[in-house]
Design a protein around this motif. Structure first.
Motif, PDB file in Angstrom:
ATOM      1  N   SER A 187       0.832  -1.203   0.000  1.00 52.07           N
ATOM      2  CA  SER A 187       0.000   0.000   0.000  1.00 52.07           C
ATOM      3  C   SER A 187       0.868   1.256   0.000  1.00 52.07           C
ATOM      4  CB  SER A 187      -0.936  -0.012   1.208  1.00 52.07           C
ATOM      5  OG  SER A 187      -1.773  -1.158   1.201  1.00 52.07           O
ATOM      6  N   ILE A 188       1.937   1.245   0.803  1.00 53.62           N
ATOM      7  CA  ILE A 188       2.852   2.391   0.837  1.00 53.62           C
ATOM      8  C   ILE A 188       3.504   2.580  -0.534  1.00 53.62           C
ATOM      9  CG2 ILE A 188       5.020   3.236   1.821  1.00 53.62           C
ATOM     10  CD1 ILE A 188       4.204   1.835   4.440  1.00 53.62           C
ATOM     11  N   ALA A 216       0.328   9.883  -4.011  1.00 49.63           N
ATOM     12  CA  ALA A 216      -0.864  10.210  -3.231  1.00 49.63           C
ATOM     13  C   ALA A 216      -0.461  10.829  -1.888  1.00 49.63           C
ATOM     14  CB  ALA A 216      -1.691   8.945  -2.997  1.00 49.63           C
ATOM     15  N   ARG A 217      -1.312  11.701  -1.368  1.00 47.20           N
ATOM     16  CA  ARG A 217      -1.026  12.359  -0.090  1.00 47.20           C
ATOM     17  C   ARG A 217      -1.312  11.435   1.082  1.00 47.20           C
ATOM     18  NH1 ARG A 217      -3.389  18.556  -0.922  1.00 47.20           N
ATOM     19  NH2 ARG A 217      -2.027  19.104  -2.703  1.00 47.20           N
ATOM     20  N   SER A 218      -2.301  10.548   0.929  1.00 52.41           N
ATOM     21  CA  SER A 218      -2.629   9.590   1.985  1.00 52.41           C
ATOM     22  C   SER A 218      -2.219   8.192   1.538  1.00 52.41           C
ATOM     23  CB  SER A 218      -4.137   9.622   2.289  1.00 52.41           C
ATOM     24  OG  SER A 218      -4.875   9.275   1.125  1.00 52.41           O
ATOM     25  N   ILE A 219      -2.249   7.257   2.474  1.00 50.00           N
ATOM     26  CA  ILE A 219      -1.843   5.884   2.172  1.00 50.00           C
ATOM     27  C   ILE A 219      -3.002   4.943   2.522  1.00 50.00           C
ATOM     28  CG2 ILE A 219      -0.129   4.086   2.567  1.00 50.00           C
ATOM     29  CD1 ILE A 219       1.807   6.232   3.453  1.00 50.00           C
TER      30      ILE A 219
END
Length: 301
Positions: free
Chosen positions: A105-106, A114-117
């Motif tokens: 995912s990371i 992406a800003r979020s994970i």
């Protein structure tokens, strides 16, 4: 039998060969932590943009029992005939799954900037526990109703956690040619022999695997018609197919290993001289040979 035989790596070779030409690749002993914690086997779907497969495409529906529904990421723990699959091994597999899903995912978030994970979907990850022998201790440790049968003998789904773990017991599988990659690792010699007889290599790794297992099981007499020369010839043919067109440097190195005199001896004279200018064809002839050639040409005219 040698207790130090690397059964996990041999199974990895079998799966690597099995999936040659199919849209997955195999990784062995994948590192999942800063402190060494290695997953036995990892089968990953190939990137559609990756280099072309080195073997003809093969249909996924011809995979051995238990592997009919591979996901993009497939984590596998394996216990050979010298080991026992127990509840702790499944706990470790679940822990590896959690760590690996986070790492993927990371990586996906980093690639997409992406800003979020967000976690990748759980459906993208399947978990497999492969045991050569029936895991009797594990069966006693599982809560009632946890182990569920499937269409195939020896293949079970274990209802543990958010998603099931696919359990494959090699000794209980249907002895069909499609299961040859599994039967190579059976506990009985008869099933190993049958697996070796039914096994068809798809890559040089498969040829090497067959040879290594034949030696590990002390079965040099398994197939007297399959000689060392057959093994070398089959290996060379598969390597040539796997390499594809050779570069000029590879061709030069190959020619250096060949006996040029033997190669030329088998060629007809016109093939030996093809492409050479007249002066090159005459080079090396002494005065007597040149005189004989002149006389021959006079007769032709």
């Amino acid at each position: 039998m040698d207790k130090h035989t690397p059964w996990h790596r041999l199974l990895g070779m079998a799966l690597t060969d099995l999936l040659t030409g199919r849209p997955w690749r195999v990784e062995l002993e994948t590192e999942l932590a800063l402190k060494s914690q290695r997953l036995d086997l990892l089968i990953i779907e190939r990137d559609p943009g990756a280099a072309p497969l080195s073997a003809p495409d093969a249909p996924a529906d011809e995979l051995p029992d238990g592997l009919e529904n591979l996901a993009p990421h497939n984590l596998m723990t394996y216990k050979s005939h010298q080991e026992s699959l127990d509840a702790w091994a499944l706990e470790e597999l679940i822990g590896h799954y959690v760590t690996y899903r986070k790492l993927c995912s990371i990586q996906a978030a980093h690639t997409a900037r992406a800003r979020s994970i967000p976690l990748l979907p759980a459906a993208h990850f399947h978990r497999y526990a492969v045991a050569t022998r029936a895991p009797q201790s594990l069966v006693r440790q599982l809560p009632p109703g946890t182990r569920r049968t499937t269409t195939w003998p020896g293949v079970y789904d274990l209802a543990l956690g958010m998603a099931p773990i696919r359990l494959i017991v090699i000794d209980e599988l249907d002895p069909q040619p499609r299961n040859a990659p599994w039967e190579l690792f059976a506990s009985t010699m008869d099933r190993r022999r049958q697996g070796l007889a039914d096994y068809h290599a798809r890559s040089p790794i498969g040829v090497l695997l067959r040879r290594q297992l034949t030696r590990a099981y002390h079965l040099e007499e398994l197939d007297m018609a399959y000689t060392v020369d057959d093994f070398k010839r089959e290996s060379i043919d598969l390597l040539i197919d796997d390499l594809g067109p050779l570069t000029a440097e590879q061709t030069r190195r190959l020619l250096e290993r060949m006996n040029i005199q033997d190669l030329l001896r088998d060629l007809p004279p016109e093939e030996r001289l093809r492409g050479l200018p007249p002066e090159e064809r005459l080079r090396g002839l002494d005065a007597e040979e040149l005189h004989q050639l002149q006389e021959y040409l006079k007769k032709l005219n």
